[in-house]
Design a protein around this motif. Sequence first.
Motif, PDB file in Angstrom:
ATOM      1  N   VAL A 171      -3.274   6.370 -10.989  1.00 48.65           N
ATOM      2  CA  VAL A 171      -2.770   7.097  -9.706  1.00 48.65           C
ATOM      3  C   VAL A 171      -2.544   6.032  -8.564  1.00 48.65           C
ATOM      4  CG1 VAL A 171      -3.105   8.858  -8.054  1.00 48.65           C
ATOM      5  CG2 VAL A 171      -3.880   8.927 -10.656  1.00 48.65           C
ATOM      6  N   ASP A 172      -3.469   5.157  -8.031  1.00 46.99           N
ATOM      7  CA  ASP A 172      -3.102   4.178  -7.284  1.00 46.99           C
ATOM      8  C   ASP A 172      -1.740   3.511  -7.256  1.00 46.99           C
ATOM      9  OD1 ASP A 172      -3.735   2.763  -5.019  1.00 46.99           O
ATOM     10  OD2 ASP A 172      -5.466   1.601  -5.898  1.00 46.99           O
ATOM     11  N   LEU A 173      -1.637   2.990  -8.598  1.00 47.85           N
ATOM     12  CA  LEU A 173      -0.506   2.429  -9.137  1.00 47.85           C
ATOM     13  C   LEU A 173       0.805   2.964  -8.725  1.00 47.85           C
ATOM     14  CD1 LEU A 173       0.866  -0.235 -10.712  1.00 47.85           C
ATOM     15  CD2 LEU A 173       0.623   1.196 -12.538  1.00 47.85           C
ATOM     16  N   PHE A 174       0.790   4.284  -9.043  1.00 43.71           N
ATOM     17  CA  PHE A 174       1.850   5.177  -8.785  1.00 43.71           C
ATOM     18  C   PHE A 174       2.182   5.221  -7.184  1.00 43.71           C
ATOM     19  CE2 PHE A 174       0.200   7.977 -12.435  1.00 43.71           C
ATOM     20  CZ  PHE A 174       0.570   7.030 -13.455  1.00 43.71           C
ATOM     21  N   VAL A 175       1.055   5.322  -6.383  1.00 42.51           N
ATOM     22  CA  VAL A 175       1.299   5.305  -4.891  1.00 42.51           C
ATOM     23  C   VAL A 175       1.746   4.153  -4.294  1.00 42.51           C
ATOM     24  CG1 VAL A 175       0.278   5.655  -2.873  1.00 42.51           C
ATOM     25  CG2 VAL A 175      -0.325   7.404  -4.700  1.00 42.51           C
ATOM     26  N   GLY A 176       0.965   3.124  -4.936  1.00 43.99           N
ATOM     27  CA  GLY A 176       1.220   1.558  -4.434  1.00 43.99           C
ATOM     28  C   GLY A 176       2.568   1.012  -5.002  1.00 43.99           C
TER      29      GLY A 176
END
Length: 822
Positions: free
Chosen positions: A679-684
């Motif tokens: 999820v952090d990757l999606f946002v980042g």
Amino acid sequence: MTVAYIQTYKELIGQRVAEGDPDTLAVDMLKAAADHKGNFTGRWSEVLDRLCELPPDTRKVLCDALVDQYHADQAGPVARDNALTLLGIVSRGLPDDYLAAERLKKLDELSRRQSVWYGSRPEAVAEAELAAGRPLAPAVVAVFRRAGMETYGSKPLAELAAKLTDPVLNVGEEWAERAMRDATDPDWLALLAHATTATAAKPSAKWDRRAMALVAVLGAERVRETVLPWFALVGRPRTFPLERHTYEPDVNNAYDPYNANALRGLTWLLSLLPPHPDTTRALGALVESSLKKVAGLGPRSPKVANAGVVALARVDSEAALAELARLATRVTYKNTVKLLDTALEARATALGLSREEIEELAVPAYGLTDVGRVEHRLGEATATVEVHGAKTLLSWRNAAGKTVRSVPASVRRDHADELKELKAAAKDIDKMLSAQSERLDRQFLASRTWSYATWRERYLDHPLVGTLARRLLWTVDGTTAGYADGALRTLSDTPVTGGGEVRLWHPVGHESAEIVAWRDWLERHQITQPFKQAHREVYLLTDAERTTATYSNRFAAHVLRQHQFHSLAAVRGWRNKLRLSVDDVAPPATRALPQWGLRAEYWIEGDGEEYGVDTTDSGSYLRLRTDQVRFYPIDAPENSAHCYGGEYSMWLRDGQDPVDPLPLSSIPPLVLSEVLRDVDLFVGVASVGNDPTWQDGGPGGRFQEYWTSYGFGELNQSAETRRALLERLIPRLAIADRCTLRGRFLHVQGERHTYKIHLGSGNILMTPNDQYLCIVPKSSPSAPQAGYLPYEGDRTLAVILSKALMLAEDTQITDPSILSQL
């Protein structure tokens, strides 16, 4: 048109004929056509049948009257089109060739369209041209074939399309035109014609028998060598563009549906030939090309992609199995994924293996004799194929053993086929390296274990996978080890020579001091990992998440580019449904974790209300707003919410009871960390805060506050990891004396200004007054010359380093868009 209205026109026809007034009848028919917007279907057929039943002499007079009306001063384009259509219908069987030039002009206009509306009866104009003894132009044939394939098309259109057998394929696509130039004799034309009959999802035994008979006449080797170059041209820009109206899909980047059937047939046909590496490569490339997205349409041609998978599954060779396994790591289109899964499961069952084992065994060596290396002697020259990181290098030595930059002339002259295969194998290795790296990155949640001997064979000592496995950390019977200096070694460099159970190492559960020590070990041995492992972000439960108990708000309230998020989610194994600006509901983005009996959810909703500003032309939202992350038992009923927002609720069927979300404290730490990392990757990656051109806040400026807070705000976990790496990396840079890390920023001292590069977004502020500097990076920035890096794949790190190196020498900048801001 009502029954009474139809009856009135039928009676009117009789009356005008009795009165001998064809001119008025022509006017009446054109007026009726205009009233009904040129729709000649439905009950109109009764009126047209009445006209066609008139005696030939009467119809001839009526045709003359229609010609007069076509040329009348008051006639507009609509009236002329309707007159041509009525002439085509009424003049059947008459000897005269009415408005031949005008009809050709109309057909030429139609040829530039993707399709034609069946209600306007366009086949009447085409039939009139055929009745005059003239064939239709190839582009006209193409549009009627496409129209005849549409499920809502009329029977007359389909009947006309069935009669149009020449040319054998539709013009407009480079591969099809090349095929028709190559296939000029009757045997080749018969083969292509048979390929166009591939209208089912899979070939029948009857279809195969006919195909094999046609191949036998031409010769299998000749067919393969002729057809494969056609595949290399599939997906290229059309040889002439079709008209595209606003809000219509981008038909010029899609496949011609008639030719798509032929492509499907050709893939089936290739699978009947003796296995060959070139065939496997071509089929795999066709699958990926056919799944490329087209604006307003989605994948170019799923049916061709699926046909490629079916063909690969029918080829009994290790190369075909390897290609299926590679595609399984790359393809995200749901239906094609199902076919790949079915094919691999079938092969696994036939061999008595698990799906995971078949994927491991399917990886070929590509001729590599050592891990990542092989030499080939071609005459007096020697070619070396060697894997360096994520790329394969092909180098040469001459007869004297001296390294030369280019391919020796003797090799080009005397070993052309071997040279071609070497270059193709190098490309195959690059593709497979990427696929295997992604597969290994997903193994953390797969929780796989291997016996030591099996692991060495399939991973550490495998000629290709070994180039990745030897750059990763593993646990052997609970002891962490990495490969260096020709052996598997512990943190103290003690060799590990055997063991029982092997696992892929993950930092969760290990002390910080141990993790840092392994980072030092990797640096000491100059090992660059294929993805983050020792430097992998770890997401532990926070106090806020203990308070909320069943959900995490850690990645809520972000604004993401929907299509980028959708693609990235699919690559990471999440299931998601594009949000459309329509009255519909959708489930959250979900990731099934069958090994753990869990389902992770990321709650999202469409953003905005203005069609065309907040949506694409086809109505899908451009942006999403994010909310909670939750976990449920894998078999819990699905949640859903309206596409444009609102509460999520559980969809209960057949008397099901609602299921509560699971406490985050009950989720295994490894699972929690990996899901939150996704999820952090999606946002980042997908956040609009990463877009350097959005300093104005996007449409209407409404994202200004979010863009500023994200683009220059607190660092997320991946940015903190990046900061820690830069602390070690900067002292080794040539510009080290100009760089300082302070808080969230990398400060770079230039000649013109001092620059602050945000470590999360890569956005830049400069003196004085923190003025924003917009620098748009290349879509795929090359890795800057920064010396040793401990892992591959951090695009933002590459952007930050590239910007730092450029801004430290800001007097050397020549880009006018940057200079105007300095």
